[in-house]
Design a protein around this motif. Sequence first.
Motif, PDB file in Angstrom:
ATOM      1  N   ALA A   1      -8.452 -16.603   0.439  1.00  0.00           N
ATOM      2  CA  ALA A   1      -7.958 -16.126  -0.623  1.00  0.00           C
ATOM      3  C   ALA A   1      -8.328 -17.368  -1.916  1.00  0.00           C
ATOM      4  N   SER A   2      -8.934 -16.853  -3.311  1.00  0.00           N
ATOM      5  CA  SER A   2      -8.781 -17.650  -4.180  1.00  0.00           C
ATOM      6  C   SER A   2      -7.933 -17.683  -5.213  1.00  0.00           C
ATOM      7  N   LEU A   3      -6.911 -16.740  -5.014  1.00  0.00           N
ATOM      8  CA  LEU A   3      -5.705 -16.697  -5.555  1.00  0.00           C
ATOM      9  C   LEU A   3      -4.831 -15.994  -4.541  1.00  0.00           C
ATOM     10  N   ARG A   4      -3.526 -16.553  -4.277  1.00  0.00           N
ATOM     11  CA  ARG A   4      -2.470 -15.953  -3.565  1.00  0.00           C
ATOM     12  C   ARG A   4      -1.159 -16.376  -3.872  1.00  0.00           C
ATOM     13  N   LEU A   5      -0.550 -15.187  -4.582  1.00  0.00           N
ATOM     14  CA  LEU A   5       0.657 -15.626  -5.172  1.00  0.00           C
ATOM     15  C   LEU A   5       1.856 -14.435  -4.719  1.00  0.00           C
ATOM     16  N   ARG A   6       2.566 -14.835  -4.050  1.00  0.00           N
ATOM     17  CA  ARG A   6       3.693 -13.975  -3.498  1.00  0.00           C
ATOM     18  C   ARG A   6       5.130 -14.318  -3.922  1.00  0.00           C
ATOM     19  N   ASP A   7       5.918 -13.521  -4.262  1.00  0.00           N
ATOM     20  CA  ASP A   7       7.426 -13.550  -4.604  1.00  0.00           C
ATOM     21  C   ASP A   7       7.940 -13.552  -3.101  1.00  0.00           C
ATOM     22  N   GLU A   8       9.133 -14.432  -2.896  1.00  0.00           N
ATOM     23  CA  GLU A   8       9.749 -14.593  -1.635  1.00  0.00           C
ATOM     24  C   GLU A   8      10.261 -13.476  -1.202  1.00  0.00           C
ATOM     25  N   THR A   9      10.643 -12.438  -2.058  1.00  0.00           N
ATOM     26  CA  THR A   9      11.281 -11.318  -1.750  1.00  0.00           C
ATOM     27  C   THR A   9      10.228 -10.283  -1.188  1.00  0.00           C
ATOM     28  N   PHE A  10       9.151 -10.635  -1.223  1.00  0.00           N
ATOM     29  CA  PHE A  10       8.027  -9.603  -0.657  1.00  0.00           C
ATOM     30  C   PHE A  10       8.288  -9.553   0.938  1.00  0.00           C
ATOM     31  N   ASP A  11       8.558  -8.499   1.475  1.00  0.00           N
ATOM     32  CA  ASP A  11       8.876  -8.138   2.940  1.00  0.00           C
ATOM     33  C   ASP A  11       7.622  -7.463   3.730  1.00  0.00           C
ATOM     34  N   THR A  12       6.856  -8.044   4.245  1.00  0.00           N
ATOM     35  CA  THR A  12       5.518  -7.144   4.785  1.00  0.00           C
ATOM     36  C   THR A  12       6.049  -6.586   6.071  1.00  0.00           C
ATOM     37  N   THR A  13       7.260  -6.501   6.394  1.00  0.00           N
ATOM     38  CA  THR A  13       7.657  -5.657   7.555  1.00  0.00           C
ATOM     39  C   THR A  13       8.340  -4.453   7.174  1.00  0.00           C
ATOM     40  N   ALA A  14       8.299  -4.155   5.640  1.00  0.00           N
ATOM     41  CA  ALA A  14       9.053  -3.042   4.947  1.00  0.00           C
ATOM     42  C   ALA A  14       8.059  -2.327   3.952  1.00  0.00           C
ATOM     43  N   LEU A  15       6.917  -2.142   4.260  1.00  0.00           N
ATOM     44  CA  LEU A  15       5.844  -1.951   3.431  1.00  0.00           C
ATOM     45  C   LEU A  15       6.308  -0.465   2.725  1.00  0.00           C
ATOM     46  N   GLY A  16       6.851   0.208   3.232  1.00  0.00           N
ATOM     47  CA  GLY A  16       7.347   1.484   2.561  1.00  0.00           C
ATOM     48  C   GLY A  16       8.180   1.451   1.275  1.00  0.00           C
ATOM     49  N   ALA A  17       8.308   0.305   1.047  1.00  0.00           N
ATOM     50  CA  ALA A  17       9.234  -0.045  -0.223  1.00  0.00           C
ATOM     51  C   ALA A  17       8.337  -0.416  -1.546  1.00  0.00           C
ATOM     52  N   TYR A  18       7.115  -0.557  -1.013  1.00  0.00           N
ATOM     53  CA  TYR A  18       6.046  -1.090  -1.968  1.00  0.00           C
ATOM     54  C   TYR A  18       4.783  -0.289  -2.268  1.00  0.00           C
ATOM     55  N   ASN A  19       4.285  -0.266  -3.510  1.00  0.00           N
ATOM     56  CA  ASN A  19       2.702   0.362  -3.831  1.00  0.00           C
ATOM     57  C   ASN A  19       1.823  -0.814  -3.859  1.00  0.00           C
ATOM     58  N   LEU A  20       0.724  -0.425  -3.110  1.00  0.00           N
ATOM     59  CA  LEU A  20      -0.305  -1.524  -2.923  1.00  0.00           C
ATOM     60  C   LEU A  20      -1.490  -0.949  -3.922  1.00  0.00           C
ATOM     61  N   TYR A  21      -1.975  -2.087  -4.809  1.00  0.00           N
ATOM     62  CA  TYR A  21      -3.053  -1.686  -5.802  1.00  0.00           C
ATOM     63  C   TYR A  21      -4.170  -2.656  -5.327  1.00  0.00           C
ATOM     64  N   LEU A  22      -5.343  -2.032  -5.545  1.00  0.00           N
ATOM     65  CA  LEU A  22      -6.664  -2.666  -5.174  1.00  0.00           C
ATOM     66  C   LEU A  22      -7.468  -2.480  -6.202  1.00  0.00           C
ATOM     67  N   LEU A  23      -8.453  -3.561  -6.665  1.00  0.00           N
ATOM     68  CA  LEU A  23      -9.452  -3.290  -7.473  1.00  0.00           C
ATOM     69  C   LEU A  23     -10.701  -4.043  -6.824  1.00  0.00           C
ATOM     70  N   ALA A  24     -11.556  -3.090  -6.161  1.00  0.00           N
ATOM     71  CA  ALA A  24     -12.741  -3.560  -5.630  1.00  0.00           C
ATOM     72  C   ALA A  24     -14.146  -3.590  -6.264  1.00  0.00           C
ATOM     73  N   SER A  25     -14.620  -4.915  -6.446  1.00  0.00           N
ATOM     74  CA  SER A  25     -16.241  -5.077  -6.813  1.00  0.00           C
ATOM     75  C   SER A  25     -16.949  -5.209  -5.695  1.00  0.00           C
ATOM     76  N   PRO A  26     -18.358  -5.127  -5.856  1.00  0.00           N
ATOM     77  CA  PRO A  26     -19.251  -5.525  -4.831  1.00  0.00           C
ATOM     78  C   PRO A  26     -18.913  -6.862  -3.825  1.00  0.00           C
ATOM     79  N   THR A  27     -18.452  -7.824  -4.584  1.00  0.00           N
ATOM     80  CA  THR A  27     -18.215  -9.229  -3.912  1.00  0.00           C
ATOM     81  C   THR A  27     -16.748  -9.559  -4.011  1.00  0.00           C
TER      82      THR A  27
END
Length: 289
Positions: free
Chosen positions: A16-42
């Motif tokens: 990661a060139s940038l990786r910021l995460r709130d301590e409340t983000f629970d990767t074991t409960a993904l149903g509570a979150y929306n994932l947004y992605l913006l992809a360029s060629p690189t």
Amino acid sequence: MSASSASAASASAVNASLRLRDETFDTTALGAYNLYLLASPTRLQLAVADVERNKFVALEEHPLPTGGLPALAAQHDCLGQRGWNAVRLAITGRAFTLLPAPLFRAGDEEATLRLHHFLTPFETVRHTAHPGLELVNVFAADAALASWLSTTHGASGRLLHHTSALLAGLVHQRGAASPRRLYLNPGPQELTLVVLGQSLEYCNVFPCSTAEDVVYYTILVMQELGLNPDEDEVTVWGELTPDSAIFSLLRTYVRQVRFGPRPGNVQYSYRLNDVFEYRYFDLFSLHFA
């Protein structure tokens, strides 16, 4: 955390060139979150929003390895995991066209796009509706990327062109009586220009590699649409800093230039406080797309 999960998380942090995460983000409960992605060629920009709290709790940026987004997802601790409440993936590029909704007919997407872009064997064509603007965005997408989204995230995944995200954010940001205005969003080797009044008047993506390119297309569009560089305000988001060559040159030719704020009516984790507020506007705007 298992050894394999720890390894994946470690790889994600290293890449990661940038990786910021709130301590409340629970990767074991993904149903509570929306994932947004913006992809360029690189590269890939990633944001996570807590649905119940209406709050962004993660922001990341990753260079794309050989194999693109699917290869990155295989290394990431949650990007390729199923179970998100919703997944929205926006792609950059100039292969898009906006149509008035009454003129759009399902099945005509490829013929419509062919007016200025011929699909390659590695592309597919998609469309997204903009009810608030009564427009339909028809665009070309990498077929492998579209397949990955469908296979990995199923019905929860939605593919858009990045101009759709930008327009959704602008409509959400502006009031009903907002003045006619030019908006700039410089990205990697591209510049997106939008003019919004009571309706959308202009939206295009230009190839840009220098500050002079940005100023040239900005002045060109202002002249074509009757905007005054000495009087009309220009709002800028995207890939630049207050002391950047782009912003300095813009202020030489356009008197009323300002940076735009983040999308409103949504909260942001304190972890994101160190990021300029005008960065990642189109990524955050996927929340409203």
